[in-house]
Design an enzyme around this catalytic site. Sequence first.
Site, PDB file in Angstrom:
ATOM      1  CD  GLU A 143      -7.279   3.671   5.630  1.00 21.41           C
ATOM      2  OE1 GLU A 143      -6.493   4.081   6.500  1.00 21.41           O
ATOM      3  OE2 GLU A 143      -6.908   3.027   4.640  1.00 21.41           O
ATOM      4  CE  LYS A 160      -3.680   2.071   2.847  1.00 17.04           C
ATOM      5  NZ  LYS A 160      -4.506   1.771   4.045  1.00 17.04           N
TER       6      LYS A 160
HETATM    7  N1  LIG Z   1      -0.256  -4.975  20.358  1.00 16.43           N
HETATM    8  C1  LIG Z   1       0.340  -4.164  19.492  1.00 16.43           C
HETATM    9  N2  LIG Z   1       1.271  -3.277  19.906  1.00 16.43           N
HETATM   10  C2  LIG Z   1       1.887  -2.468  19.024  1.00 16.43           C
HETATM   11  N3  LIG Z   1       1.635  -2.455  17.714  1.00 16.43           N
HETATM   12  C3  LIG Z   1       0.713  -3.319  17.243  1.00 16.43           C
HETATM   13  C4  LIG Z   1       0.006  -4.195  18.103  1.00 16.43           C
HETATM   14  N4  LIG Z   1      -0.865  -4.924  17.352  1.00 16.43           N
HETATM   15  C5  LIG Z   1      -0.693  -4.513  16.086  1.00 16.43           C
HETATM   16  N5  LIG Z   1       0.246  -3.541  16.012  1.00 16.43           N
HETATM   17  C6  LIG Z   1       0.751  -2.871  14.827  1.00 16.43           C
HETATM   18  O1  LIG Z   1      -0.335  -2.297  14.155  1.00 16.43           O
HETATM   19  C7  LIG Z   1      -0.036  -2.212  12.756  1.00 16.43           C
HETATM   20  C8  LIG Z   1      -1.193  -2.755  11.977  1.00 16.43           C
HETATM   21  O2  LIG Z   1      -2.322  -2.033  12.319  1.00 16.43           O
HETATM   22  P1  LIG Z   1      -3.582  -1.969  11.354  1.00 16.43           P
HETATM   23  O3  LIG Z   1      -3.982  -3.343  10.991  1.00 16.43           O
HETATM   24  O4  LIG Z   1      -4.548  -1.075  11.981  1.00 16.43           O
HETATM   25  O5  LIG Z   1      -2.877  -1.256  10.137  1.00 16.43           O
HETATM   26  P2  LIG Z   1      -3.345  -1.189   8.650  1.00 16.43           P
HETATM   27  O6  LIG Z   1      -4.781  -0.851   8.620  1.00 16.43           O
HETATM   28  O7  LIG Z   1      -2.891  -2.409   7.963  1.00 16.43           O
HETATM   29  O8  LIG Z   1      -2.446  -0.007   8.120  1.00 16.43           O
HETATM   30  P3  LIG Z   1      -2.856   1.437   7.501  1.00 16.43           P
HETATM   31  O9  LIG Z   1      -4.135   1.832   8.113  1.00 16.43           O
HETATM   32  O10 LIG Z   1      -1.697   2.277   7.916  1.00 16.43           O
HETATM   33  O11 LIG Z   1      -2.876   1.226   6.052  1.00 16.43           O
HETATM   34  C9  LIG Z   1       1.223  -3.009  12.535  1.00 16.43           C
HETATM   35  O12 LIG Z   1       2.329  -2.130  12.383  1.00 16.43           O
HETATM   36  C10 LIG Z   1       1.349  -3.804  13.818  1.00 16.43           C
HETATM   37  O13 LIG Z   1       2.697  -4.081  14.125  1.00 16.43           O
HETATM   38 MG   LIG Z   2      -5.835   0.942   8.779  1.00 15.66          MG
END
Ligand SMILES: Nc1ncnc2c1ncn2[C@@H]1O[C@H](COP(=O)(O)OP(=O)(O)OP(=O)(O)O)[C@@H](O)[C@H]1O
Ligand SMILES: [Mg+2]
Length: 566
Positions: A147, A70
């Site tokens: 988002e 992405k």
């Molecule tokens: N318990 C936790 N502590 C710290 N970080 C975490 C934890 N659980 C998940 N993450 C981090 O959260 C991130 C993923 O979050 P999320 O799934 O909301 O992102 P995404 O929607 O894929 O990304 P974006 O919205 O930026 O495109 C990863 O970097 C992951 O390492």
């Molecule tokens: Mg996200």
Amino acid sequence: MNAIIGIDLGTSTTEAAIYRNGEKKLILNPDGVVITPSAVGIDESGNWVIGDRARSQYLLRPENTAIEVKRKTGTSERVSLGNARYSPVELQAKLLSYVRSYASEYLGENVERAVISVPAYFNEIQRRETVLAGEQAGFTVERILNEPTAAALSYGLEHMEEESHVLVYDLGGGTFDVTLLEMFEGVLEVKASGGDNRLGGKDFDERLMDDLIRRFQDRYGRNLRKDRRAMAQLKEEAEKCKMSLSEAEAYHILVPAICVINGKPVELDETITREQFEKMTGDLMERTHEPIDRVLSDAGISDEELDLVILVGGSTRMPMVARDLQDYLGKAASVAVHPEYAVAEGAAIQAAMISGEIDPSDGLIMTDVNPYTLGVRTDDDGRGDHMSVVIPRNVTIPTTRTERYHTSGDYQTEILIEVYQGESMIATHNHLLGQFHIRDVPPKRAGEEKLDISFSYDLNGMLKVSAKLLSTGAEKGIEIDMTREHMAEPDLSKWKEAEGAKAWRTAIRTAERILTKEDEVSDDLKEDIRTALDELKTALITGDAISEEEAGEWLRELLEEARNKR
Ligand SMILES: Nc1ncnc2c1ncn2[C@@H]1O[C@H](COP(=O)(O)OP(=O)(O)OP(=O)(O)O)[C@@H](O)[C@H]1O
Ligand SMILES: [Mg+2]
């Protein structure tokens, strides 16, 4: 039934949901879970693997696996998988077609329509590429939804009656988004939106990796950066460590054979404390402040007027996030929505509003904002390259605005109207969306012929631009589909130029580090650095290329001076 699903196509993870029979429902993937890693790869037999299987193979065969694609959306970068190279669109399409297939399976019907969410700060090219990826996956993309707006919808649906100012803080895997909404009697109004396309959990992982690489280099004199497999393992371990540190005070990393030195496997054996982790990423936390400030000031809301701060995104599980917000805004953050599910749920609610599953008369009305300034090129700067703003950034849409202009040349018989999007005062530094002519203008002296230019921007991303010559009543216009047009030839050059600005980021980080250190450099020098830093940041925000260059150079010189004094 013709289902429309909502998809949160994240940097690290992807989720899908549907709204049916008055309920939000998360869609499970073939592994029986909601969260699918945003990973795509090719296995040993040459077949595509997506999601969890791709994520697992990344450790062993990183050269055949793509993660965090992405972040490359909207760039001309290519991703290599084995010997072949793929565009970000192609790989995102693979991921989306996986979602389409498991959603169809799960719902027991052929799913062909979707609402896909993107960071509020995605520009038009990135939005269009997301639509394209959806289409390549066989979806009709009904809408691209911001988002944070989606997250707010997920919250708003159940709290419609409350009256409040809500700040949605979304720190995900790759992007940081911040949005201010006003809720009032079932109307959910996005007041302002901002963020940083290049700040997310990934960056926190990378700080840990940097630290581990440094430790390893000190101990064994070997640079792990050159070893792709070691780097993939480091990345995995760094993320695990980061996540554990959200609960524990310290984490022990042990990789039995991170690489081979002199024919012997060498282990990586390190302990990292939460305190150390927070220290090495403190500046990343600080980078969230400026977008917050900008959104609050764009919305005209003070810290005290904020009623609620909603945390979205996996990275908000890091304890320092809530602590930092408490310090910075004086507000405790709420856990009102599920950090990883809220965006997909909100996209599903939007989908239900489109399909009619949610009756608009039920009360929920949503407005959004345009994330970028829209305007036309005029001669107000005397050089014919002024960005004259018609719809400023962060104005609530749908909206219609009209501005009056006049001819700039003597006896001109036609007027060229060029529509631009972007934050620079210099029109051609922005993104050209479209253009048209008004002809048969009565030849008069400059300034004597007047015309009204109107911009109408609706929630579907349609921008209608029309121009009317006052003297003759002649009218012309164009419609720009902000999500679909110009697909064939996106003008990437301006976007790339903006990418150049990112080079200053390193200078900014160095400067900020110097400023926090007590006695290494004199107060005078610190003051100069602070001034240069402010100027550079302002230039980057306003998109003023000339002052950006100047302030950047000045800052660089000051940093050089500081380095020499040490
Ligand atoms: N318990 C936790 N502590 C710290 N970080 C975490 C934890 N659980 C998940 N993450 C981090 O959260 C991130 C993923 O979050 P999320 O799934 O909301 O992102 P995404 O929607 O894929 O990304 P974006 O919205 O930026 O495109 C990863 O970097 C992951 O390492
Ligand atoms: Mg996200």
